[in-house]
Design a protein around this motif. Structure first.
Motif, PDB file in Angstrom:
ATOM      1  N   LEU A  22       0.500  -0.999   0.165  1.00 25.65           N
ATOM      2  CA  LEU A  22      -0.201  -0.045   0.067  1.00 25.65           C
ATOM      3  C   LEU A  22       0.761   1.210  -0.164  1.00 25.65           C
ATOM      4  O   LEU A  22       0.433   2.553  -0.640  1.00 25.65           O
ATOM      5  CB  LEU A  22      -0.662  -0.726   1.397  1.00 25.65           C
ATOM      6  CG  LEU A  22      -1.812   1.207   1.807  1.00 25.65           C
ATOM      7  CD1 LEU A  22      -3.475   0.970  -0.037  1.00 25.65           C
ATOM      8  CD2 LEU A  22      -2.836   1.405   2.930  1.00 25.65           C
ATOM      9  N   SER A  23       1.821   1.329   1.168  1.00 18.76           N
ATOM     10  CA  SER A  23       2.836   2.283   0.819  1.00 18.76           C
ATOM     11  C   SER A  23       3.091   2.610  -0.513  1.00 18.76           C
ATOM     12  O   SER A  23       3.921   3.644  -0.688  1.00 18.76           O
ATOM     13  CB  SER A  23       3.976   2.111   2.192  1.00 18.76           C
ATOM     14  OG  SER A  23       3.189   2.083   3.578  1.00 18.76           O
ATOM     15  N   VAL A  24       3.774   1.868  -1.106  1.00 15.77           N
ATOM     16  CA  VAL A  24       5.020   2.005  -1.680  1.00 15.77           C
ATOM     17  C   VAL A  24       3.826   1.877  -3.247  1.00 15.77           C
ATOM     18  O   VAL A  24       4.404   3.344  -4.207  1.00 15.77           O
ATOM     19  CB  VAL A  24       5.359   0.370  -2.665  1.00 15.77           C
ATOM     20  CG1 VAL A  24       6.313   0.470  -3.880  1.00 15.77           C
ATOM     21  CG2 VAL A  24       6.175   0.185  -1.417  1.00 15.77           C
ATOM     22  N   VAL A  25       2.384   1.795  -3.167  1.00 12.13           N
ATOM     23  CA  VAL A  25       1.978   1.457  -4.667  1.00 12.13           C
ATOM     24  C   VAL A  25       1.675   3.313  -4.352  1.00 12.13           C
ATOM     25  O   VAL A  25       1.287   4.125  -5.560  1.00 12.13           O
ATOM     26  CB  VAL A  25       0.168   1.279  -4.606  1.00 12.13           C
ATOM     27  CG1 VAL A  25      -0.573   1.809  -5.763  1.00 12.13           C
ATOM     28  CG2 VAL A  25       0.676  -0.257  -4.879  1.00 12.13           C
ATOM     29  N   ASP A  26       1.414   3.635  -3.190  1.00 16.30           N
ATOM     30  CA  ASP A  26       1.195   5.285  -3.070  1.00 16.30           C
ATOM     31  C   ASP A  26       2.291   6.078  -3.480  1.00 16.30           C
ATOM     32  O   ASP A  26       1.617   7.256  -3.710  1.00 16.30           O
ATOM     33  CB  ASP A  26       1.164   5.798  -1.522  1.00 16.30           C
ATOM     34  CG  ASP A  26      -0.679   5.367  -1.106  1.00 16.30           C
ATOM     35  OD1 ASP A  26      -1.009   4.974  -1.952  1.00 16.30           O
ATOM     36  OD2 ASP A  26      -0.546   5.370   0.219  1.00 16.30           O
ATOM     37  N   ARG A  27       3.314   5.392  -3.008  1.00 15.77           N
ATOM     38  CA  ARG A  27       4.181   6.268  -3.941  1.00 15.77           C
ATOM     39  C   ARG A  27       4.537   6.974  -5.068  1.00 15.77           C
ATOM     40  O   ARG A  27       4.826   7.161  -5.626  1.00 15.77           O
ATOM     41  CB  ARG A  27       5.820   5.745  -3.230  1.00 15.77           C
ATOM     42  CG  ARG A  27       7.080   6.739  -2.406  1.00 15.77           C
ATOM     43  CD  ARG A  27       6.747   7.826  -1.993  1.00 15.77           C
ATOM     44  NE  ARG A  27       5.821   7.323  -0.245  1.00 15.77           N
ATOM     45  CZ  ARG A  27       6.709   7.020   0.643  1.00 15.77           C
ATOM     46  NH1 ARG A  27       8.035   6.609   0.704  1.00 15.77           N
ATOM     47  NH2 ARG A  27       5.843   6.977   1.493  1.00 15.77           N
TER      48      ARG A  27
END
Lengths: 290, 648, 240
Positions: free
Chosen positions: A51-56
C-alpha cells in the motif's frame, strides 16, 4: 444461477489465497518440520508495505518485487530469531517464538500504519466483467492467475534447478542431504524466506478485494493452516484442492447463513480432519518407529 | 524444609486473609481476585502444558465458555449461584472432552493449531449466538445474593480465596498421585505408557477434562467478579497471556502458577506507568548482568556465549528509555517477554530459582518428592511364582508384517513356553524388533494370529495386552525422562491402584495404604535390578546401562507372565554382564517367561533355553544354543559369503 | 588419506566409541567389522560429521576436519553412503545422482564433466540407466543400494565411506554388491567399508579392523583376519 456463479468465482479467488499461504506452510514444514505461526502477519506486512509503495510510485505491478523482498526478509528474521535456536535445542519453543514474533510484527505495523483498516486501490477496473452471465471482478481473476503463477514458479524452480532439488532432498532426509554437501541450515532459512514472500504476495493479491490493516492476517493464517491440513502438509498440490474446498465453503456460508459465521466451516473442518485423518485428505500416514 | 514451607504458606495465607482489612481499597482487592481466578485457570492449564507437554491455545475459549455458562445460567435462566458455578465447570469440562478428541490423534504444532482453531470458533460462536449470549454487546452479570444482601467485593474476595485453596487441594493431590504420574509419563513416552498398561487414551481425555474443568470454574468466577462479559475478552491474546503465565511462573509447580498469574495480571498496570517500567527494566538488566558476570568469573560460560542475550538486553533497555507512549508498544513488550522466556527461562522463575538454590544448597530443593521407602530384593515378587512352567504361553502363528512393499516379517511362527527363556537373534534389519512390536500390539500384523495364555490377543491395544501380563523393554530406551527412577517404576504399578477420584483428592486411608504398598513394591523392584540407591534420580540423568535396568524394573512392575527384553545388554559394561545374566535367570526362576533379543552372543547362548534365528523376516532356524551355533545357515547369515546363504 | 586418532563419540552424553585409531591409505580398501552395537556405524558417522566426536581427531588429507558439519566435510571430497542407504525416495534416480554431485554445481568442488560422470555411473550400474526416470523409492532394495553407491561416486570423491552396503539385501544381491566393490577397488577408489558379512568384506579389502564394544580388538591384513578364530568368536560367541 448468476448469483451462484458469482459466489463460485469469489470462492475460488479466496481459495487460491488460502492455497498460497498454505503452500508457504508446506515449504517450511517440509524442510524443517516447523512452521510460522505468524504467517498471517507476513501477509499483513506484505499488503501494508504494498500500500505504501503504491502510494509512492503509483504502480501496482512494480510493487510486487518490493513486497516479495520484504516478505523474504521477514521470513529470514523469523527463521533466525524464532526457529533456528529452537531447532538447535530440539525443543518446541519455536511455536511460542514464532507467535511472539508475529505479535511484535503486528504491533510494529499498528504503530506505523495505524489501527484502522485502509482501502487498497485496485490496479484494475473495479467494474465487474460479465462472464457466462455472472459479474466477476477483474481483480478476482488476477488473484486466481497470480496465485497459480506463483505456485507454479516455485514448483518449477523446485523441480528443475539443482537448488530446488536440494530443497526437496532436505525435505526428504535432512541428514542425508547434509551428506550430499547441502548446507541444510541455509536451505531452511531459504524456505522461510520463500514461505513468507509467498504470504506477502498473497497479501497484495487480496488487499484490493478487502481492506488492509495490521490485523487482517490472523484469521487468514489460521484458515490457511486448515487448508494445509486438509491438503496434507506433505502433499504438493493438495493445497489447491484444500483451498478450493475452504474458499467455496466460506463464501457459501457467508452468503446463505451469515458473514459472521464464515470462519466456522474452515475451522470445524480443521478439527474434523485432524481428529479423523491427521495426515490430511491427500497425505500419507507415516509408520511410527519404536 | 517442610516446616519452613508450612510456616511460609501459613503466613501468606494469613496475609491474604487480612488483606481487605489492612488495605480496604476495592481496586487492589479486585486485582487479587483476578490473580486468584487466573491462578485457578493456570492450575488447569499446567496439567496440559506442564504435565502432558502439549501447547494449548484454546484455554481462553474454555475460560469464555465457563464465564458465559455461569452468566447465562445465573442471569437468563435465573438459577442460583451455587448451581451456576458447577454448571460452568461441567459444561466446560464437556468441551474439554471435545478438545481431547483431536489431541488423541495429533500432538505438537498440530495440536497447538487445533486448540487455536477451537478458541477462535468459541469466540465466533459467542459473538454470533446473540439469542443466548447477547452477542458483541456483552452480558451483564450481577454479583450473587448472600444472606439477603448482594455480595460485596470483599465477600467475593473471600469466596475466591476459598475457591483457590480448594482448587489447589484438588489439583495438588491429583497430580501428586498415580494420576499425575500417568500424565507426566505421557509426556515422556506415550508408547511406553501404553506398554505399561496406562492407556494413553484415558489419560489424555482425563487431562483435558480436568484442565477444562478448572478453566470453567475460573471462567464462572470471572463472570461474577467482572459483572460484565463480552466476546472480545476471550481472544487470542488472552490465550497467549495464559501460556506466557504458565511458562514464566514455572511448569509443574503450583507456586509457579500463582506467581505467573500475579505477573500477568500486574503487567498491564506496570506497563501503564512508564517510569516504573524503566526502573524495572534497569533492575532486571542489573540482575542479569550480575548473574552473567558471576557465571563468567566462575568460568561456567564464556563471554562469547553471552553476547547475544546481553546485546538484546542492552537494546531492550535503550528501547525502554526512548519510547514515549508505552501503550503503543504494549504488545511488542509482551512479545519480547515471550521470546525471552522461551529462550532464557524455559523452566520459569520458580524453576530458575530452584536451580539457583540447588547449586548452593542441593539438599533444600528436591525437584521431586523424595520417596524414602526402603526396598528389599527378597520381597520383589508380589505375585506367587507361576510354577515350573513348560506349557505353551505365547503362540504366534503365520505372522506377516508388511510396510508398503516391504515384508518385514514373512510367515513367522513363534512359540514361547511358560517359565522359559527364548532367544530371538538375527542380523540387523532381520525383523526382531518388528516382532516385538507385533507381539505388544504396537503394530497390527498384516496376517497371522497371536494367542497368549490360551486367548487371542490379535488386534488388542497395547495397554490391554500389557494388562494381560506381557511386559517389555525397548531397544531405544523409552523411559519417562523427567521422572525419578522410582516414579518410573510406579507408573508400571498403576494397575495396582483401586481407587476413586474422591479417594485421591481427599487422600483417604485407602489411598495412603495403596500408595505406600506401591512405593514399597517399587523400591523392592529397584533393589532387585541393582538401582537400590538411585530411587530419586531423574531417569534421564542415569547412565545408559542403568536406564536399561530401570526399564526392566518398570516392566516387572506389571507382574507379567511374559517379559520381552529388547537388547538389555546394550550399554552395560562387559564386567556387569554376569549380573545381568543372573538377573534374567532369577526372573525365569520365578516362572516368568522371557523373550530375549540380544547381540551379545555369550549372554544369549548362556541363558536361553531355546533360540529362534530370524533373517530377512523369516525364521531360518530354531533350537537349543548348541544346535544354533553349529547350524550352517545361521553361520552364513552372520558371517556371510562362505556358506551359501540361501534362506530356507 | 584418512587418519583417525583416539576417536571418542556417541549419542547424547554416552560414548559408544572409546578411543579408536586407524588410518586409510590412498587407493586402498579398509574394512571395519564387528557385531551389532560394536560402534561401526558410529565411527562412520563421526568421520563424516553426522555426529560430533567428543574427543580425538579426524584428519582428511592431513587437514583437521574434526567436528565440521557434514556438508563441509562432503565438500572436501569425502562421500558417505550411509547405513540404510538413505536415498531420496520421492526424487527420480537421475535427480538422486545429480544431488550426489551438488558441491560441483555450487562451485565448492571443481565442476568437471557432471553429465559425463552421470553417463559413467549408469554404465557402471546399468540397472540405473533403465530406471533413471523412476522415483528412487520404487526401486528394489538392491537397486537402491546401487543408487546409493553411484550417488556417492558422483561427488568425484577422494574417498568413499560405505556403511553396510549389504544390509537387508537378498544373498544374490549381496554378491552383486561385493562384485561392484571389488570393481571399484580395481579402479583405485579409496574406501572405508563397514560390514556385517565379515568374510565377504575381508575378501574385497586390503586391511581390516575388528571392533568390539567401541574399541579395536584385532586388526591386520585382510587375508590374515579371515582365518582368525577370534573373528569367528566375536560373531557367534563360541570359542570361549
Amino acid at each position: 444461477m448468476d448469483m451462484l456463479l458469482q459466489i463460485l468465482f469469489s470462492g475460488i479467488a479466496l481459495g487460491m489465497i488460502y492455497a498460497v499461504i498454505a503452500f508457504g506452510y508446506q515449504l517450511t514444514f517440509a524442510t524443517s518440520g516447523t512452521l510460522n505461526f505468524g504467517q498471517g502477519e507476513a501477509l499483513a506486512i506484505g499488503a501494508l508495505i504494498g500500500l505504501s509503495v503504491v502510494d509512492r510510485i503509483g504502480n501496482y505491478w512494480l510493487t510486487i518485487p518490493v513486497v516479495l523482498l520484504a516478505g523474504a526478509i521477514y521470513g529470514i528474521g523469523v527463521e533466525r530469531l524464532g526457529v533456528r535456536p529452537a531447532l538447535k535445542a530440539k525443543s518446541e519453543g519455536w511455536i511460542m517464538a514464532t507467535i511472539a514474533l508475529g505479535i511484535i510484527m503486528k504491533n510494529i505495523a499498528e504503530n506505523i500504519w495505524g489501527r484502522d483498516d485502509l482501502k487498497f486501490p485496485s490496479p484494475v477496473s473495479e467494474a465487474p466483467l460479465h462472464l457466462f452471465g455472472a459479474s466477476v471482478l477483474p481483480m478476482e481473476i488476477i488473484v486466481i492467475v497470480g496465485a497459480l503463477a506463483l505456485m507454479l514458479a516455485v514448483e518449477l524452480f523446485n523441480r528443475k534447478s539443482i537448488y530446488g532439488k536440494a530443497i526437496a532432498a532436505t525435505a526428504a532426509d535432512r541428514e542425508a542431504a547434509g551428506l550430499m554437501g547441502i548446507n541444510t541450515g541455509q536451505v531452511i532459512t531459504f524456505s522461510y524466506a520463500l514461505s513468507c514472500a509467498a504470504a506477502a504476495f498473497a497479501g497484495i493479491l487480496i488487499a484490493p478485494l478487502t481492506l488492509t490493516g495490521a490485523s487482517m492476517g490472523a484469521a487468514l493464517g489460521l484458515k490457511a493452516f486448515a487448508v494445509a491440513i486438509i491438503g496434507g502438509l506433505t502433499s504438493g498440490l493438495g493445497v489447491i484442492i484444500g483451498g478450493l474446498i475452504l474458499g467455496l465453503a466460506e463464501t457459501f456460508t457467508g452468503f446463505y447463513l451469515s458473514t459472521g459465521y464464515k470462519d466456522v466451516p474452515g475451522l470445524v473442518l480443521l478439527l474434523l480432519v485432524l481428529a479423523f485423518k491427521p495426515a490430511g485428505l491427500f497425505g500419507k500416514t507415516a509408520i511410527k518407529k519404536v | 524444609m517442610k516446616i519452613t514451607r508450612l510456616v511460609f504458606s501459613g503466613l501468606l495465607l494469613l496475609g491474604l486473609a487480612l488483606f481487605p482489612l489492612l488495605l480496604p481499597n476495592p481496586y487492589y482487592i479486585h486485582l487479587l481476585v483476578v490473580i486468584g481466578i487466573y491462578a485457578i485457570l493456570l492450575f488447569g492449564l499446567d496439567i496440559v502444558v506442564g504435565y502432558t507437554g502439549e501447547i494449548s491455545l484454546g484455554h481462553a475459549g474454555l475460560f469464555g465458555i465457563g464465564a458465559y455458562t455461569a452468566g447465562i445460567v445465573f442471569t437468563t435462566v435465573g438459577a442460583p449461584f451455587w448451581l451456576a458455578l458447577p454448571a460452568a465447570i461441567a459444561v466446560t469440562a464437556a468441551f474439554g472432552a471435545v478438545l481431547a478428541m483431536p489431541a488423541l490423534r495429533v500432538t505438537g504444532p498440530y495440536l497447538a493449531m487445533v486448540t487455536l482453531a477451537f478458541g477462535t470458533i468459541v469466540q465466533i460462536l459467542i459473538n454470533e449466538m446473540d439469542f443466548l449470549t447477547r452477542g458483541p454487546q456483552g452480558l451483564q452479570v450481577l454479583k450473587p445474593m448472600l444472606l439477603e444482601h448482594r455480595m460485596t467485593v470483599v465477600d467475593f474476595y473471600y469466596f475466591t480465596l476459598a475457591s483457590v485453596l480448594l482448587a489447589l487441594l484438588v489439583v495438588h493431590h491429583t497430580l501428586k498421585s498415580y494420576i499425575g504420574r500417568s500424565f507426566e509419563a505421557l509426556r515422556g513416552s506415550p508408547v511406553a505408557c501404553d506398554c505399561m498398561g496406562v492407556s494413553v487414551y484415558r489419560s489424555k481425555v482425563l487431562a483435558f477434562v480436568m484442565s477444562a474443568g478448572f478453566a470453567g470454574l475460573a471462567g464462572g468466577l470471572y463472570a461474577f467478579s467482572e459483572e460484565y462479559i463480552a466476546p472480545s475478552s476471550f481472544n487470542f491474546e488472552l490465550a497467549i497471556l495464559f501460556l506466557l503465565a504458565v511458562t514464566l511462573g514455572g511448569r509443574k509447580t503450583r507456586s509457579g502458577s500463582v506467581l505467573g498469574a500475579a505477573i500477568v495480571v500486574l503487567l498491564p498496570n506496570l506497563l501503564s506507568d512508564i517510569d516504573l517500567f524503566r526502573q524495572l527494566t534497569v533492575l532486571i538488566a542489573c540482575l542479569v548482568a550480575i548473574g552473567a558476570g558471576y557465571a563468567v568469573l566462575r568460568t561456567r560460560t564464556t563471554l562469547r556465549q553471552l553476547t547475544v542475550p546481553l546485546v538484546a538486553l542492552a537494546v531492550f533497555v535503550i528501547f525502554a528509555f526512548t519510547l514515549e507512549d508505552i501503550a503503543e508498544h504494549r504488545l511488542s513488550i509482551f512479545g519480547l517477554l515471550i521470546l525471552g522466556v522461551v529462550y532464557y527461562l524455559p523452566d520459569g522463575i520458580v524453576g530458575y530459582l530452584r536451580a539457583l538454590v540447588k547449586r548452593f544448597r542441593p539438599q533444600w530443593v528436591p525437584a521431586h518428592e523424595t520417596i524414602a521407602e526402603h526396598g528389599d530384593a527378597a520381597n520383589v515378587w508380589s505375585a506367587p511364582s507361576c510354577g515350573a512352567g513348560g506349557e505353551p504361553l505365547l503362540e504366534a502363528s503365520g505372522i506377516v508384517m508388511q510396510f508398503g512393499g516391504l515384508k518385514a516379517l514373512n510367515e513367522v511362527d513363534l512359540q514361547v513356553a511358560a517359565g522359559r527363556i527364548h532367544g530371538l537373534i538375527g542380523p540387523n534389519g532381520s525383523g526382531k524388533s518388528t516382532m516385538m512390536n507385533v507381539l505388544t500390539g504396537i503394530y497390527t500384523p498384516t496376517q497371522g494370529d497371536i494367542s497368549f495364555a490360551g486367548q487371542s490377543i490379535g488386534g488388542c491395544t497395547s495397554s490391554h495386552i500389557a494388562l494381560r501380563g506381557v511386559a517389555r523393554t525397548f531397544q531405544n530406551v523409552q523411559l519417562f525422562g523427567e521422572m525419578t527412577a522410582i516414579e518410573n517404576v510406579m507408573v508400571g504399578l498403576t494397575h495396582t491402584y483401586e481407587l476413586t477420584l474422591i479417594d485421591v483428592v481427599l487422600r483417604t486411608g485407602r489411598y495412603r495404604r495403596q500408595e505406600h504398598e506401591a512405593r514399597v513394591s517399587a523400591a523392592n523392584l529397584l533393589d532387585f535390578v541393582g538401582l537400590g540407591d538411585m530411587h530419586n534420580e531423574e531417569a534421564r540423568h542415569l547412565p545408559y546401562g542403568k536406564q536399561r535396568l530401570l526399564e526392566i524394573a518398570r516392566a516387572l512392575a506389571l507382574s507379567p507372565s511374559l517379559l520381552l527384553l529388547d537388547e538389555p545388554a546394550a550399554g552395560i559394561p562387559p564386567a556387569d554382564l554376569p549380573e545381568l545374566t543372573a538377573m534374567i535367570r532369577k526372573i525365569r526362576e520365578h516362572g516368568i517367561a522371557v523373550v530375549l533379543i540380544e547381540h551379545h552372543m555369550d549372554l544369549v547362548m548362556g541363558v536361553c533355553d531355546r533360540i529362534s534365528v530370524l533373517d530377512f523376516g523369516q525364521k531360518i532356524a530354531e533350537g537349543a544354543a548348541g544346535e544354533i551355533q553349529s547350524d550352517p545357515r545361521v553361520i552364513a547369515a552372520y558371517l556371510g559369503g562362505e556358506a551359501t546363504a540361501q534362506p530356507a | 588419506m584418512l587418519t583417525i586418532d583416539n576417536l571418542h563419540a556417541g549419542y547424547g552424553c554416552v560414548d559408544v566409541l572409546h578411543g579408536i585409531s586407524f588410518s586409510v591409505p590412498k587407493a586402498s580398501v579398509v574394512c571395519l567389522i564387528g557385531s551389532n552395537g560394536a560402534g561401526k556405524t558410529t565411527t562412520m558417522r563421526a568421520i563424516s560429521g553426522m555426529i560430533k566426536p567428543s574427543r580425538g581427531a579426524v584428519l582428511l588429507d592431513g587437514q583437521d576436519i574434526t567436528g565440521f558439519d557434514a556438508y563441509r566435510i562432503c565438500r572436501r571430497g569425502l562421500a558417505h553412503s550411509p547405513e540404510g542407504r538413505r536415498i531420496f525416495a520421492n526424487l527420480s534416480v537421475t535427480d538422486n545422482l545429480l544431488l550426489g554431485a551438488f558441491p560441483r554445481f555450487t562451485g565448492n568442488r571443481s565442476k568437471g564433466d557432471v553429465q559425463g560422470d552421470l553417463e559413467q555411473a549408469m554404465e557402471l550400474f546399468p540397472r540405473l540407466r533403465e530406471r533413471r526416470q523412476q522415483l528412487a523409492g520404487t526401486l528394489s532394495g538392491g537397486e537402491q543400494q546401487m543408487l546409493a553407491m553411484a550417488r556417492a561416486l558422483m561427488l568425484n570423491p577422494g574417498m568413499i565411506l560405505l556403511d553396510e552396503p549389504s544390509m537387508g539385501l537378498a544373498p544374490i544381491l549381496v554378491e552383486e554388491v561385493f562384485r561392484i566393490i571389488a570393481d571399484l577397488r580395481q579402479r583405485g577408489v579409496t574406501m572405508l567399508l563397514v560390514e556385517q558379512f565379515a568374510a565377504a568384506a575381508l575378501s574385497v579389502s586390503d586391511y581390516g579392523y575388528v571392533l568390539e564394544n567401541g574399541r579395536i580388538s584385532v586388526h591386520g591384513p585382510a587375508e590374515q583376519l579371515r582365518d582368525d578364530p577370534a573373528v569367528h568368536a566375536a560373531y557367534l560367541g563360541c570359542g570361549h
